[in-house]
Enzyme design. Structure first.
Site, PDB file in Angstrom:
ATOM      1  N   THR A  17     -14.923  -7.292  -0.481  1.00 48.68           N
ATOM      2  CA  THR A  17     -16.619  -7.563  -1.565  1.00 48.68           C
ATOM      3  C   THR A  17     -17.867  -7.114  -0.066  1.00 48.68           C
ATOM      4  OG1 THR A  17     -17.214  -9.443  -2.067  1.00 48.68           O
ATOM      5  CG2 THR A  17     -16.298  -7.542  -3.876  1.00 48.68           C
TER       6      THR A  17
ATOM      7  N   CYS B  35      -1.368 -22.353 -10.778  1.00 49.52           N
ATOM      8  CA  CYS B  35      -1.046 -22.918 -10.080  1.00 49.52           C
ATOM      9  C   CYS B  35      -0.831 -24.306 -10.433  1.00 49.52           C
ATOM     10  CB  CYS B  35      -2.094 -23.999  -8.890  1.00 49.52           C
ATOM     11  SG  CYS B  35      -3.685 -24.388  -9.748  1.00 49.52           S
ATOM     12  N   ASN B  36      -1.357 -25.014 -11.724  1.00 46.47           N
ATOM     13  CA  ASN B  36      -1.191 -25.955 -12.093  1.00 46.47           C
ATOM     14  C   ASN B  36       0.262 -25.856 -13.173  1.00 46.47           C
ATOM     15  OD1 ASN B  36      -2.816 -29.009 -11.970  1.00 46.47           O
ATOM     16  ND2 ASN B  36      -4.349 -27.710 -12.406  1.00 46.47           N
TER      17      ASN B  36
ATOM     18  N   HIS C  47      -3.965 -30.978  -6.442  1.00 43.41           N
ATOM     19  CA  HIS C  47      -4.084 -31.943  -7.962  1.00 43.41           C
ATOM     20  C   HIS C  47      -2.527 -32.525  -8.065  1.00 43.41           C
ATOM     21  CE1 HIS C  47      -6.616 -28.500  -9.040  1.00 43.41           C
ATOM     22  NE2 HIS C  47      -5.449 -27.595  -8.648  1.00 43.41           N
TER      23      HIS C  47
END
Lengths: 337, 337, 337, 337
Positions: free
Chosen positions: A35, A141-142, A220
């Site tokens: 963008t 992702c988790n 994480h």
């Protein structure tokens, strides 16, 4: 002939998927959108990815910055077989209309709802569900992290029940928005969406989750408690994971005690951008007590879903029937094995 | 024949210097030392660096861990022309005795005192001072950063006086020791050693410094106020730096607003380990007011001294007379240009 | 009869000013406003501050939450002699119209422009400028900090020139927005507004500043370099500051080495909310070199302007002519001496 | 006559226990020890606590610093009925010999092993076990937190099984040592000691725990999953906790979403030092699913054990038979209710 792939949204995930697709010999990037003419626009050009403006109204900004674009998203959609949507979560549904209208297959990321595409994807657990599909969502992702370690356990021993506490990184390393600087923040809406999301891929699994955000940027970390269908030793668990793809077994004894040291290992392994696309399990942090299994795993939120996107393209485009063959092909091309 | 280089201390700096030396065509690593069989020992082997135990008493630990070593530091010293000492700061003087006794040239890092080697080094400012020397100290990451931007200014305009505030990262990304988690800590002993240290390389410069430690891991950041010998425009300053080596000019307008985004740029540039060996200057953070020049620069403490070590070897071993030729050769081999 | 004070915006600064006003014997809080029925609304009631809705449309939210409000800002303005505007920076100009229309005196905070009120205030430096004024701006936390240490120096020795580097905390402890979690971010627009802002209070001072944001929540820290009009010893400097108000001299030798330990001292001193309303100077971090003076100071962004607001009310309402008397009265009531 | 209490180790816990004891009407501090003349030594004197050197060899340091001490620990032991040991964890066993020899009752903190004193203490769960005892250990901050919420659940509904994930703060606010600046670190040795430690107070409970350290300083946060002996509603759970002591029920809807905002609430409540001695539970972060109960709680590691130490003294000295009466008396004196 190679499958032609476009990326809508060349940011944290988009630039990595673009790189990964270009490393394969059966697919290639024909264009990516941005963008704004930020430094990542220069990255796209440097990496040989033709650049398109996300919207017609963005073109002027690129011109002003002296960056040439090949057209807009609409132009790009005319050239691709598959578009990988890596725009910020929540705008996918609106984008899907554009993709459908252009008649191109589409892949969405985990920030979108399962219902939107109807099929959620993990290469190890349900590769076949994306076979020839027109629209698929690669889980977050988790969720990817939980599926990579739980699916092999389910196959080997059967799973009665899972409870996972997710200790989330607060923001990505180059992000300014995110968690409070010096606080821990719980996700109050329970159960968090992470548990149910695993079930879109491993159907019927009994899983609950809680989550907190912490002021760190790297990975994480999950505390996982699994009730297995039989009592097994820690050694048997390790054997299962040793032969499962996209897992990295590390050890505190070797000096890898926290997520900072895991990311150092990724750099030492020569991984592109220092990414750790594998899910990391601490060998000396596994414990079985009766039918219960406890373990820690770390998830690199910026990259673990990247190889999954490649495999998803392969399944949707019917390039390879065997998921393990696709996984191996992807991983070798990316330097993961 | 290539110059044979050994690394004593394969840690944060040592592993990077080893990699950089092996990328050159006029020098090569013949061995590196470690004290413990940690994951970095595996890195050395993976990167083709023969491994030695730092001390005889460390050998047993490697054996227990099933890692084969080629001998001890004493054995390594018999095989090298130059040893690069990358041990933790403060042990250099003791090590120098070993190196001198073994008759090998030695390079020390900025954690050691200037007096120990007697010559402090920066490739741009005083390459010739290391010519044929038996022992040289490459200045610290912060000093290297100050020299890289101040030396070109001094050459072009003359410098009356410098004051720099150093906002230090508290610890390296994989380090556990370091700064307090949520505090800013001033270096109370004034003037801090940084100012005087610049003078070991740019002799006679009038410079003072203050420093604080902050809870972040990525880069140091300097606020620099320079009184030049004449009034110049910001454009003239930029022109000087644009033609100076190992500087990276970035811009907040392009989305690079903080040290997190600088390190993201390093990854986007495809730099090994995601390192930013250049000193980073914000083009839109430069300001001249009369003879005063104000600017910000960021220093990647883990890597900016790495190419300096390579050039230092070249000067000590009389491999190349022209410092700018050496710098260019090093940088091309490392992918910095 | 006590001066009647209202607070528009009972947040970080507002709740502290309310508390401080109620501790004085010549002024009292007659009402405070909030936009939402958050826990801080309960704090207001607990501390005996009548609660008003900031806007008419906010009243419904309070009702729903079962919290009774006394009316709106308009109602409050009818009851006060002075309103202290503690709304987020930038809305002051619009609010000033309301206050002027209601015919009440108004105090603004440092987030507003100097031009808006026309008078900027610090109790030590220019108390008399607010005498009987209808609208005054108390300068920001950082400016207050610089004025408290520079003004006594100017009085005692004369100041030629000042350069300050401000290492800012990224966000307040209970704030979620703010700095990146693991990065240092320079304020690229130079000179930063801090230097010029000091001049609204110490007229004619030659001062320049640079600033960076860091991921910590407790205090700002300044590295200050002052060229004095004469050469003085460190002892002379300390003597000046020892007899100046609202300064706290600490020492690394006593175990106060960083801003975390400064805030621990504030708690140990029994200060309300653990606030450190004094500006903190490290005694063992002061250094004179010729006419140059270098020192570090720490600024508690949540509270150092609080006593200034009290003194400002006293000057505007012509309650006390002598600024030092007002300062002493305020500080004794707040437990600062 | 008041019970005479001494504190060995006037640090984070020690200075708070001293303050709390002096707030009671049936006990008083007759002396506290320090090893060094730091600013906390001044705090002791300011708070009216006679100061003693921890060891004879420390006396010289106090003299040099011009701080008068009343003698050494040995002298203090002659004057007390009870000594509260707040020295760093692990030295308790050695100290116990001194206390026993001097014939004084002793209280230890959670950093010591249960076996050392033989009795572990929580005022709500097992007040009577300390009755008249000569030596007792007050359990750690985390264990205290778990006991305060689990014990009422066990009494009301019965507990089948508990699993807790502890997300630990990395260091105290004024501490320099502790966790890595930007990483999450799991406690690899499983099960962590926290689960077993709860059983020293709630005997026979089936509980397992995992733990990670994060780079924050304010509070620990627990994700707790409890299998109750019967199915209950969230409302029933809340009713139990509403009538249990030393719990603070908060709500994200009121703007208390993270541990930073919890500590802000503590300041708003006017708590001494801004401490939150209650265990904090999020009302809108509770969820029951069948017999399973999920909830988050936050633990202020610096202060939650402080009122427990007061009650422990009361039980050991047989000052009050009813634990709920002692708890209420303590809490009223400390401003907790």
């Amino acid at each position: 002939m190679k499958v032609k792939v476009g990326i809508n949204g060349y940011g944290t995930i988009g630039k990595r998927v673009a790189w990964a697709v270009n490393k394969q010999d059966d697919m290639e990037i024909v264009g990516v959108t941005k963008t704004r003419p930020s430094y990542e626009a220069s990255t796209a050009l440097r990496e040989g990815c033709p650049l398109y403006a996300a919207h017609a109204e963005d073109m002027e900004n690129f011109e002003k910055a002296g960056i040439k674009v090949q057209g807009t998203l609409d132009d790009l959609l005319k050239k691709v077989d598959v578009i990988v949507d890596c725009t910020p979560g929540g705008t996918g549904a609106k984008n899907k209309e554009l993709y459908d209208k252009a008649g191109v297959r589409s892949i969405f990321q985990g920030g979108e709802d399962h219902a939107m595409a109807g099929i959620s994807f993990n290469a190890l657990a349900n590769y076949h569900e994306a076979w020839g599909a027109s629209s698929v969502r690669v889980v977050s992702c988790n969720t990817t992290g939980l599926v990579r370690t739980l699916f092999p356990l389910q196959q080997a021993f059967g799973i009665q029940k899972v409870f996972a506490s997710l200790i989330r990184r607060g923001a990505d390393p180059a992000d300014k928005k995110g968690a409070a600087l010096n606080a821990i923040e719980p996700s109050l809406k329970l159960p968090t969406h992470h548990g149910p999301d695993v079930k879109t891929v491993i159907h019927g699994l009994d899983i609950q989750s809680m989550a907190v955000a912490t002021p760190t940027t790297l990975m994480h970390l999950h505390c996982v408690a699994v009730e297995l269908k039989k009592e097994v030793s820690e050694k048997e668990v390790l054997e299962v994971w040793s032969s499962s793809p996209r897992l990295q077994l590390v050890s505190g004894k070797d000096g890898i005690k926290n997520t900072g040291q895991v990311m150092e290992l990724a750099k030492d392994l020569g991984r592109a951008r220092g990414d750790m696309m594998d899910i990391v399990i601490w060998k000396d942090g596994i414990r079985t007590v009766g039918p219960m299994l406890y373990y820690y795993q770390a998830v690199h939120q910026e990259s673990d879903v990247v190889p999954e996107n490649v495999d998803c393209i392969r399944s949707m485009m019917k390039l390879e029937k065997d998921n393990l063959v696709s996984i191996e092909r992807t991983d070798k091309a990316l330097g993961l094995r």
